[in-house]
Enzyme design. Structure first.
Site, PDB file in Angstrom:
ATOM      1  N   THR A 137       0.834  -1.206   0.000  1.00  0.00           N
ATOM      2  CA  THR A 137       0.000   0.000   0.000  1.00  0.00           C
ATOM      3  C   THR A 137       0.869   1.257   0.000  1.00  0.00           C
ATOM      4  OG1 THR A 137      -0.184  -0.190   2.412  1.00  0.00           O
ATOM      5  CG2 THR A 137      -2.003  -1.062   1.078  1.00  0.00           C
ATOM      6  N   THR A 140       4.085   4.309  -4.681  1.00  0.00           N
ATOM      7  CA  THR A 140       4.607   3.737  -5.927  1.00  0.00           C
ATOM      8  C   THR A 140       3.544   2.879  -6.604  1.00  0.00           C
ATOM      9  OG1 THR A 140       6.852   3.698  -5.028  1.00  0.00           O
ATOM     10  CG2 THR A 140       6.402   2.269  -6.913  1.00  0.00           C
ATOM     11  N   SER A 249     -14.477 -20.701   6.342  1.00  0.00           N
ATOM     12  CA  SER A 249     -13.012 -20.730   6.366  1.00  0.00           C
ATOM     13  C   SER A 249     -12.542 -22.107   6.795  1.00  0.00           C
ATOM     14  CB  SER A 249     -12.483 -19.669   7.343  1.00  0.00           C
ATOM     15  OG  SER A 249     -12.879 -18.383   6.935  1.00  0.00           O
ATOM     16  N   CYS A 251     -10.899 -25.269   8.391  1.00  0.00           N
ATOM     17  CA  CYS A 251     -10.471 -25.584   9.753  1.00  0.00           C
ATOM     18  C   CYS A 251     -10.144 -27.068   9.778  1.00  0.00           C
ATOM     19  CB  CYS A 251     -11.551 -25.221  10.767  1.00  0.00           C
ATOM     20  SG  CYS A 251     -11.134 -25.692  12.466  1.00  0.00           S
ATOM     21  N   ASP A 322      -8.711 -11.236  13.827  1.00  0.00           N
ATOM     22  CA  ASP A 322      -9.273 -11.888  12.641  1.00  0.00           C
ATOM     23  C   ASP A 322      -8.640 -11.269  11.400  1.00  0.00           C
ATOM     24  OD1 ASP A 322     -10.831 -13.090  10.683  1.00  0.00           O
ATOM     25  OD2 ASP A 322     -12.688 -12.909  11.830  1.00  0.00           O
ATOM     26  N   ARG A 324      -9.153 -12.489   8.273  1.00  0.00           N
ATOM     27  CA  ARG A 324      -9.828 -12.978   7.073  1.00  0.00           C
ATOM     28  C   ARG A 324     -10.316 -11.856   6.174  1.00  0.00           C
ATOM     29  NH1 ARG A 324     -13.931 -17.122   9.856  1.00  0.00           N
ATOM     30  NH2 ARG A 324     -13.964 -15.377  11.354  1.00  0.00           N
TER      31      ARG A 324
END
Length: 390
Positions: A137, A140, A249, A251, A322, A324
């Protein structure tokens, strides 16, 4: 205070510079940004006269390779800025005038050979990371991304904005600079959100029938251009708008080994049964341990055994609660032309992220899982500290 990415793109296509601001917890600076293809000498003169920082030219890695522009040195500054050796176009005299610096910057995109430049010079090319602001981020990457979004070659010019007294301009001062010079101003954070929403980042690799103990499904395999990871979609019935969706997600401990330390395996089983009965889609994401990975999750379990909860354990390992991200999930839904969904979830963060990514949740379908002796504290932490709707 800030303008839209669309407004910024229009300004850049007209040859005007804009202000791009990075995160307050990063450099917390604003740069003037222009696109090489539309660049005129008056913009470089404006940068030198009013912004006062170092004028650099962000370029894609492909352009750097074509021109044989390697790193000036191995990057060891805090933000890993990829400076190459400075250059002047060979037609330059001193190379420092606004006109000659403009000529050098535009020369970098004119498919000239490295022999067209002398080294060192007065322009500092910077090599942008592949995938731009989705990888790093920095200004450039923001400059190169914005150039691409205008339809131009991936290169531009940037210059940090300084105050009259030589200090770096903060956000309030940048806003005054914007008003004084009638410029558009955006944040890199908004550019990240724009790209996540509009870029095509997933690719279908395979589709197979999936017979299970829950019934027959179809499974689609996707890859992501962002992280090269593999994503799955498991479907049943006709997929239409307002379909039922579970975003799950992975597991390993819960889904495969049926660990009772979490409720993940039970949520997956519930979702498979629900989708088979009512139709819909399950997206299976490679985000073990809320994004920290399997081994780190096991390390977190060790800390939990020593008295931590699931959030403080993650933080003790140096992670947020978290990690995610549901960008790929939103793009897979759009691949199936699904924009409005009934979301099978108890997690409010999914609702907000999906909304930001252009997915509308029309209904929530709760998952009711009864806690056991091994996961009751885990479930309580999710409810009280993460806001899960249990």
């Amino acid at each position: 205070m800030f303008d839209t990415i669309e407004e910024a793109i229009l300004e850049l296509k007209q040859g005007k510079p804009i202000i791009v601001v990075d995160d307050e917890n990063r450099e917390n600076e604003g740069d003037l940004v222009a696109v090489s293809e539309y660049l005129e000498a008056d913009t470089i003169n404006f940068m030198a006269k009013f912004a006062r920082g170092l004028i650099c030219s962000p370029i894609s890695a492909e352009i750097a390779e074509q021109l044989d522009l390697g790193l000036m040195t191995e990057t060891n500054d805090k933000y890993k800025t990829a400076f190459t050796v400075s250059v002047d176009h060979k037609s330059s005299t001193t190379g420092i005038s606004a006109f000659e610096r403009t000529n050098t910057i535009k020369g970098l995109i004119n498919e000239e050979s490295s022999a067209a430049f002398v080294k060192p010079g007065h322009i500092f090319p910077l090599i942008a990371k592949d995938n731009g602001v989705l990888t790093r981020t920095g200004h450039t990457e923001a400059c190169v991304d914005l150039a691409r979004l205008t339809g131009a070659k991936p290169a531009g010019a940037i210059c940090e904005i300084m105050n009259d007294d030589g200090t770096m301009s903060n956000r309030d001062e940048l806003y005054q600079f914007k008003l004084e010079h009638q410029l558009k101003m955006i944040t890199i954070d908004e550019l990240v959100k724009y790209r996540k929403k509009h870029d095509n980042i997933i690719q279908l690799e395979s589709k197979v029938n999936l017979p299970t103990t829950f019934g027959e499904f179809e499974m689609y395999g996707f890859t992501s251009k962002l992280d090269d990871k593999e994503y799955l979609a498991i479907t049943s019935g006709e997929l239409t708008n307002h379909t039922n969706v579970r975003i799950h997600s992975e597991c390993l401990t819960g889904d495969v080994f049926h660990s009772s330390r979490c409720d993940c395996g039970e949520q997956l089983d519930y979702s498979l049964k629900f989708i088979k009965e009512h139709g819909g889609i399950i997206l299976y994401l490679p985000q073990e341990g809320r994004g920290i990975g399997l081994l780190n999750k096991l390390k977190a379990y060790e800390l939990i055994e020593q008295g931590h909860d699931t959030i403080s354990a993650n933080k003790a390992l140096g992670f947020d609660a978290d990690l995610r991200d549901y960008t790929e999930a939103s793009h897979i839904l759009k691949y199936f032309n699904i924009h409005d969904i009934n979301l099978i979830s108890n997690n409010p963060d999914k609702f907000q992220q999906l909304k930001d990514l252009g997915i509308n949740i029309t209904n929530r379908i709760p998952i009711v899982i009864h806690p056991n002796d091994n996961n009751s504290e885990y479930m309580l932490t999710k409810k009280e500290q993460m806001g899960h709707l249990l």
